[in-house]
Design an enzyme around this catalytic site. Structure first.
Site, PDB file in Angstrom:
ATOM      1  N   GLY A  11       0.796  -1.241  -0.229  1.00  0.00           N
ATOM      2  CA  GLY A  11      -0.018  -0.051   0.040  1.00  0.00           C
ATOM      3  C   GLY A  11       0.741   1.301   0.026  1.00  0.00           C
ATOM      4  N   THR A  12       2.213   1.348  -0.684  1.00  0.00           N
ATOM      5  CA  THR A  12       2.659   2.547  -0.612  1.00  0.00           C
ATOM      6  C   THR A  12       2.019   3.490  -1.611  1.00  0.00           C
ATOM      7  OG1 THR A  12       4.452   1.750  -2.360  1.00  0.00           O
ATOM      8  CG2 THR A  12       4.958   1.573   0.042  1.00  0.00           C
ATOM      9  N   ASN A  13       1.612   2.998  -2.617  1.00  0.00           N
ATOM     10  CA  ASN A  13       0.992   3.883  -3.269  1.00  0.00           C
ATOM     11  C   ASN A  13      -0.466   4.454  -2.899  1.00  0.00           C
ATOM     12  OD1 ASN A  13       2.224   4.204  -6.520  1.00  0.00           O
ATOM     13  ND2 ASN A  13       2.348   2.073  -5.818  1.00  0.00           N
ATOM     14  N   MET A  89      -4.226  -6.982  -6.765  1.00  0.00           N
ATOM     15  CA  MET A  89      -3.677  -7.948  -7.874  1.00  0.00           C
ATOM     16  C   MET A  89      -4.685  -9.053  -8.110  1.00  0.00           C
ATOM     17  SD  MET A  89      -1.007  -6.910  -8.254  1.00  0.00           S
ATOM     18  CE  MET A  89       0.715  -6.968  -8.086  1.00  0.00           C
ATOM     19  N   ARG A  90      -5.634  -8.302  -8.676  1.00  0.00           N
ATOM     20  CA  ARG A  90      -7.026  -9.020  -9.142  1.00  0.00           C
ATOM     21  C   ARG A  90      -7.645  -8.432 -10.399  1.00  0.00           C
ATOM     22  NH1 ARG A  90      -9.397 -13.215  -6.370  1.00  0.00           N
ATOM     23  NH2 ARG A  90      -7.909 -12.813  -4.592  1.00  0.00           N
ATOM     24  N   ASN A 106      -5.838   2.354 -13.297  1.00  0.00           N
ATOM     25  CA  ASN A 106      -4.915   1.431 -12.464  1.00  0.00           C
ATOM     26  C   ASN A 106      -3.425   1.786 -12.600  1.00  0.00           C
ATOM     27  OD1 ASN A 106      -3.765  -1.114 -11.397  1.00  0.00           O
ATOM     28  ND2 ASN A 106      -3.323  -1.779 -13.287  1.00  0.00           N
ATOM     29  N   HIS A 108       0.688   0.265 -13.174  1.00  0.00           N
ATOM     30  CA  HIS A 108       1.428  -0.725 -13.712  1.00  0.00           C
ATOM     31  C   HIS A 108       2.763  -0.445 -13.628  1.00  0.00           C
ATOM     32  CE1 HIS A 108       1.992  -4.852 -14.729  1.00  0.00           C
ATOM     33  NE2 HIS A 108       2.788  -4.425 -15.825  1.00  0.00           N
TER      34      HIS A 108
HETATM   35  C1  GAR Z   1       3.005  -1.289  -7.531  1.00  0.00           C
HETATM   36  O1  GAR Z   1       4.333  -1.213  -7.927  1.00  0.00           O
HETATM   37  C2  GAR Z   1       2.114  -1.431  -8.717  1.00  0.00           C
HETATM   38  O2  GAR Z   1       2.487  -0.643  -9.686  1.00  0.00           O
HETATM   39  C3  GAR Z   1       2.093  -2.897  -8.883  1.00  0.00           C
HETATM   40  O3  GAR Z   1       2.082  -3.288  -7.551  1.00  0.00           O
HETATM   41  C4  GAR Z   1       2.695  -2.584  -6.816  1.00  0.00           C
HETATM   42  C5  GAR Z   1       2.242  -1.981  -5.670  1.00  0.00           C
HETATM   43  O4  GAR Z   1       2.827  -1.694  -4.565  1.00  0.00           O
HETATM   44  N1  GAR Z   1       0.692  -3.186  -9.762  1.00  0.00           N
HETATM   45  C6  GAR Z   1       0.788  -4.229 -10.378  1.00  0.00           C
HETATM   46  O5  GAR Z   1       1.907  -4.850 -10.787  1.00  0.00           O
HETATM   47  C7  GAR Z   1      -0.479  -4.238 -11.307  1.00  0.00           C
HETATM   48  N2  GAR Z   1      -0.548  -5.221 -12.486  1.00  0.00           N
HETATM   49  P1  GAR Z   1       2.113  -1.085  -3.119  1.00  0.00           P
HETATM   50  O6  GAR Z   1       1.304  -2.022  -2.514  1.00  0.00           O
HETATM   51  O7  GAR Z   1       3.278  -0.630  -2.332  1.00  0.00           O
HETATM   52  O8  GAR Z   1       1.326   0.277  -3.807  1.00  0.00           O
END
Ligand code: GAR
Length: 195
Positions: A11-13, A89-90, A106, A108
């Site tokens: 969940g850093t984003n 991730m779904r 989203n 990526h």
């Molecule tokens: C992020 O890097 C995001 O771009 C990626 O998961 C990570 C989640 O990090 N998403 C995907 O790969 C989607 N296909 P976070 O939980 O620290 O935000």
């Protein structure tokens, strides 16, 4: 504008988006965090910020439509008008896509259409590309296939490891996502006012 952030992991984003909202760099309120993983670190973040959370276990539902219907009910009850996927991730199914058509985005960690799916940073590293990056896109029924909204490149240096590359990619994500969300939300508000 109320938004919901969906996350399955650290969940850093989500944190970057919450912080941008608090600092009024993003003119939207994170009204709900949705997670399919009760053990995810994003759960602690939501609690710390006092943000309502909807946690569900996909295995306890017969179909994706069943749990997505519950999510839609929750989103509606919180007055959410925009869905932000941040490491969720779904694949999004028809129920959510129809309810929030054109209003799901989203992030990526690659320059799509290169390296869709899982472990995009590891895929790019293995492919020995010199440049990878971050993509923000609208969500459709495919895997990382929706219309691209924003991209930013990240250079892969000779001494990079997967970990150092991940740090660089995520640093870009944490800035690009709030900025892009602000631009999209402004656009949607203008469209609504124009109608
Ligand atoms: C992020 O890097 C995001 O771009 C990626 O998961 C990570 C989640 O990090 N998403 C995907 O790969 C989607 N296909 P976070 O939980 O620290 O935000």
């Amino acid at each position: 504008m109320k938004i919901a952030v969906f996350a399955s992991g650290s969940g850093t984003n989500a944190e970057a988006i919450i912080q941008a909202s608090k600092k009024q760099l993003l003119h939207a309120e994170v009204a709900l965090i949705v997670t399919d993983n009760p053990k995810a670190k994003v759960v602690a973040r939501a609690k710390q910020h006092g943000i309502p959370m909807f946690t569900f276990d996909p295995k306890s539902y017969e179909t994706k439509a069943d749990f997505e219907q519950e999510i839609v009910t929750e989103l509606n009850s919180q007055g959410v008008s925009f869905v932000v996927l941040a490491g969720y991730m779904r694949l999004i199914g028809a129920t959510l896509l129809q309810a929030y058509e054109g209003r799901i985005v989203n992030i990526h960690p690659s320059l799509l259409p290169s390296f869709p799916g899982l472990d995009a940073i590891g895929q790019a590293f293995k492919a020995k590309v010199k440049i990878t990056g971050v993509t923000i896109h609208y969500v459709d029924a495919g895997m990382d296939t929706g219309q691209i909204i924003a991209q930013e490149a990240v250079r892969v240096e000779a001494d990079d490891t997967v970990d150092s590359l991940q740090q660089k990619v995520q640093a870009v994500e944490h800035k690009l996502y709030p900025e892009t969300l602000q631009a999209i939300i402004t656009e949607h508000c203008m469209e609504r006012l124009g109608k």
